[in-house]
Design a protein around this motif. Structure first.
Motif, PDB file in Angstrom:
ATOM      1  N   ARG A 160     -56.741 -51.495  29.712  1.00 11.35           N
ATOM      2  CA  ARG A 160     -57.122 -50.225  29.602  1.00 11.35           C
ATOM      3  C   ARG A 160     -55.574 -49.773  29.211  1.00 11.35           C
ATOM      4  O   ARG A 160     -54.829 -50.404  28.928  1.00 11.35           O
ATOM      5  N   ASP A 161     -55.803 -48.266  28.750  1.00 13.24           N
ATOM      6  CA  ASP A 161     -54.436 -47.884  28.227  1.00 13.24           C
ATOM      7  C   ASP A 161     -53.261 -47.958  28.814  1.00 13.24           C
ATOM      8  O   ASP A 161     -53.237 -47.600  30.061  1.00 13.24           O
ATOM      9  N   GLN A 162     -52.299 -48.891  28.433  1.00 21.29           N
ATOM     10  CA  GLN A 162     -51.049 -49.046  28.993  1.00 21.29           C
ATOM     11  C   GLN A 162     -51.209 -49.655  30.517  1.00 21.29           C
ATOM     12  O   GLN A 162     -50.358 -49.298  31.237  1.00 21.29           O
ATOM     13  N   ALA A 163     -52.307 -50.372  30.515  1.00 24.15           N
ATOM     14  CA  ALA A 163     -52.331 -51.282  31.827  1.00 24.15           C
ATOM     15  C   ALA A 163     -53.323 -52.334  31.803  1.00 24.15           C
ATOM     16  O   ALA A 163     -53.922 -52.455  30.674  1.00 24.15           O
ATOM     17  N   ASP A 164     -53.087 -53.077  32.905  1.00 22.97           N
ATOM     18  CA  ASP A 164     -54.251 -54.564  32.977  1.00 22.97           C
ATOM     19  C   ASP A 164     -54.542 -54.449  34.664  1.00 22.97           C
ATOM     20  O   ASP A 164     -54.156 -53.489  35.150  1.00 22.97           O
ATOM     21  N   ARG A 165     -55.021 -55.646  34.585  1.00 20.46           N
ATOM     22  CA  ARG A 165     -55.482 -55.795  36.098  1.00 20.46           C
ATOM     23  C   ARG A 165     -54.141 -55.558  36.955  1.00 20.46           C
ATOM     24  O   ARG A 165     -54.459 -55.325  38.439  1.00 20.46           O
ATOM     25  N   ARG A 166     -53.251 -56.249  36.622  1.00 24.89           N
ATOM     26  CA  ARG A 166     -51.870 -56.010  37.534  1.00 24.89           C
ATOM     27  C   ARG A 166     -51.596 -54.699  37.688  1.00 24.89           C
ATOM     28  O   ARG A 166     -50.753 -54.335  38.670  1.00 24.89           O
ATOM     29  N   GLY A 167     -51.965 -53.751  36.782  1.00 21.32           N
ATOM     30  CA  GLY A 167     -51.243 -52.222  36.925  1.00 21.32           C
ATOM     31  C   GLY A 167     -50.802 -51.811  35.877  1.00 21.32           C
ATOM     32  O   GLY A 167     -51.116 -52.306  34.576  1.00 21.32           O
ATOM     33  N   ALA A 168     -50.098 -50.729  35.819  1.00 28.24           N
ATOM     34  CA  ALA A 168     -49.426 -50.034  34.568  1.00 28.24           C
ATOM     35  C   ALA A 168     -48.365 -50.503  33.982  1.00 28.24           C
ATOM     36  O   ALA A 168     -47.600 -51.168  35.010  1.00 28.24           O
ATOM     37  N   TRP A 169     -48.100 -50.288  32.772  1.00 29.05           N
ATOM     38  CA  TRP A 169     -46.924 -50.397  32.378  1.00 29.05           C
ATOM     39  C   TRP A 169     -45.986 -49.331  32.074  1.00 29.05           C
ATOM     40  O   TRP A 169     -46.417 -48.132  31.819  1.00 29.05           O
ATOM     41  N   GLU A 170     -44.895 -49.400  32.075  1.00 25.32           N
ATOM     42  CA  GLU A 170     -43.690 -48.350  31.512  1.00 25.32           C
ATOM     43  C   GLU A 170     -42.875 -48.918  30.741  1.00 25.32           C
ATOM     44  O   GLU A 170     -42.502 -50.124  30.530  1.00 25.32           O
ATOM     45  N   LEU A 171     -42.336 -47.924  29.891  1.00 23.02           N
ATOM     46  CA  LEU A 171     -41.169 -48.368  28.806  1.00 23.02           C
ATOM     47  C   LEU A 171     -39.680 -48.577  29.541  1.00 23.02           C
ATOM     48  O   LEU A 171     -39.355 -47.603  30.286  1.00 23.02           O
ATOM     49  N   GLY A 172     -39.161 -49.613  29.554  1.00 22.29           N
ATOM     50  CA  GLY A 172     -37.775 -49.740  29.886  1.00 22.29           C
ATOM     51  C   GLY A 172     -36.813 -49.951  29.172  1.00 22.29           C
ATOM     52  O   GLY A 172     -36.979 -49.682  27.940  1.00 22.29           O
ATOM     53  N   PRO A 173     -35.791 -50.732  29.531  1.00 19.86           N
ATOM     54  CA  PRO A 173     -34.563 -50.402  28.432  1.00 19.86           C
ATOM     55  C   PRO A 173     -35.045 -51.286  27.509  1.00 19.86           C
ATOM     56  O   PRO A 173     -35.665 -52.201  27.311  1.00 19.86           O
ATOM     57  N   GLY A 174     -34.651 -50.815  25.959  1.00 18.08           N
ATOM     58  CA  GLY A 174     -34.731 -51.322  24.830  1.00 18.08           C
ATOM     59  C   GLY A 174     -36.287 -51.666  24.614  1.00 18.08           C
ATOM     60  O   GLY A 174     -36.738 -52.398  23.776  1.00 18.08           O
ATOM     61  N   GLY A 175     -37.059 -50.631  25.159  1.00 17.69           N
ATOM     62  CA  GLY A 175     -38.423 -50.894  24.707  1.00 17.69           C
ATOM     63  C   GLY A 175     -39.347 -51.733  25.576  1.00 17.69           C
ATOM     64  O   GLY A 175     -40.295 -52.053  25.127  1.00 17.69           O
TER      65      GLY A 175
END
Length: 334
Positions: A160-175
């Motif tokens: 799904r938008d910026q996420a998978d079954r594991r959970g959400a993603w965020e932008l970290g260092p260096g993208g």
């Protein structure tokens, strides 16, 4: 001559000979050892000399993630032999054999839930921790492809938008894509990725430059060793490295995670990963670890899943040697 005196004389003669005398009364079956020089007969049961070595070789194939060879070996065994492995084999073999015996699909192509439940219990017994909920859910999502009853099933990655079954993603260092909370301890400077411990900053290694790269990172309670992997989720379930870095920034070891071990990228390739540090005693949500009370790390478990397979690798925390390996589909060799 009395019967008693005759018996004494016979025993004395037998004791003084090299070969001895034949016993007048046979012993109970199974109690007398067979002499090493006894000739084999059709009634003699020879020990299975290769049985232990055979099991060890099978376990070695599993720990090497040699799915093609292991699948061939499993196919040559009877259901009873696979059941024996599932009940008493080494952890990797027990999980693999139980999965193959219980793996089945209903008329609509839905994977049998009982096999997933059994695997979850085996993992909990072997590791002392529960498999992640998202990982079990993705395994349970397995569906057989219409018209292909012998091939690998399809597993819903739950994108799904910026996420998978594991959970959400965020932008970290260096993208770099990171999980929520990881950005607080990760930093990058001069192309180097670092992890911030309370005692200071630990340099992990070069910052990945591939677009869409992600990182999964873990450490034990109050632990100072960082276990992390960088990979590209969209490249699918190919092998990728797992690294253990000490608090002084030195690389303790580097190992290769088999994961689903995809051989060719075709269709949807999206890999989800979670690294869990296995501790003894296991962490309790109601307790807090005080300084000097760190639990012993007994393993590093890497749970992986994609559209073409679900897998588990466990590594020795000191050496990086793989100690347990399981795959839903013989590491992309089904």
């Amino acid at each position: 001559m009395s019967r008693e005196l005759k018996a004494i004389l016979i025993l004395g003669v037998c004791a003084g000979t090299v070969l001895g005398c034949e016993r007048a009364t046979p012993e109970a079956p199974g109690l007398a050892p067979i002499p090493a020089t006894a000739p084999a007969t059709e009634l003699t049961v020879e020990p299975e000399v290769g049985a232990v070595n055979d099991e060890a070789q099978l376990d070695a194939l599993a720990l090497a993630c040699d799915g093609a060879a292991l699948r061939e070996q499993f196919a040559a065994r009877t259901p009873a032999q696979l059941d024996a492995l599932a009940s008493a084999g080494p952890p990797s073999l027990a999980m693999l054999a139980a999965w193959e015996r219980g793996r089945g699909f209903d008329a609509e192509g839905v994977l049998a839930p009982a096999s997933v439940d059994r695997l979850a219990k085996q993992i909990e017994v072997a590791l002392g921790l529960a498999a992640p909920k998202w990982w079990l859910e993705q395994l349970a999502s397995g569906r057989q492809r219409a018209g292909d009853e012998t091939g690998p099933p399809y597993y819903d990655v739950g994108l799904r938008d910026q996420a998978d079954r594991r959970g959400a993603w965020e932008l970290g260092p260096g993208g770099l894509r990171v999980r929520p909370g990881a950005a607080m301890v990760l930093s990058a400077a001069n192309g180097t990725l670092s992890f911030d411990l309370s005692m200071g900053r630990v340099q992990l290694g070069p910052l990945p430059t591939d677009p869409g790269s992600a990182i999964e990172v873990a450490r034990a309670r109050a632990g100072t060793t960082i276990y992390y992997s960088t990979f590209s989720p969209g490249s699918g379930g190919f092998r990728f490295p797992l690294r253990a870095v000490d608090s002084n920034g030195s690389l303790r070891w580097e190992a290769q995670v088999c994961g689903p071990d995809r051989k060719v990228l075709g269709g949807l390739g999206y890999l989800s990963v979670e690294i869990l540090v296995v501790e003894s005693p296991p962490p309790s949500p109601d307790s807090r670890t005080l300084p000097g009370q760190a639990a012993a790390v007994t393993g590093v478990a890497v749970f992986t899943a994609e559209s073409h397979g679900v897998a588990l690798d466990v590594f020795d925390p000191q050496t990086g040697a793989r100690t347990l390996a399981w795959s839903s589909d013989f590491w992309s060799a089904r």
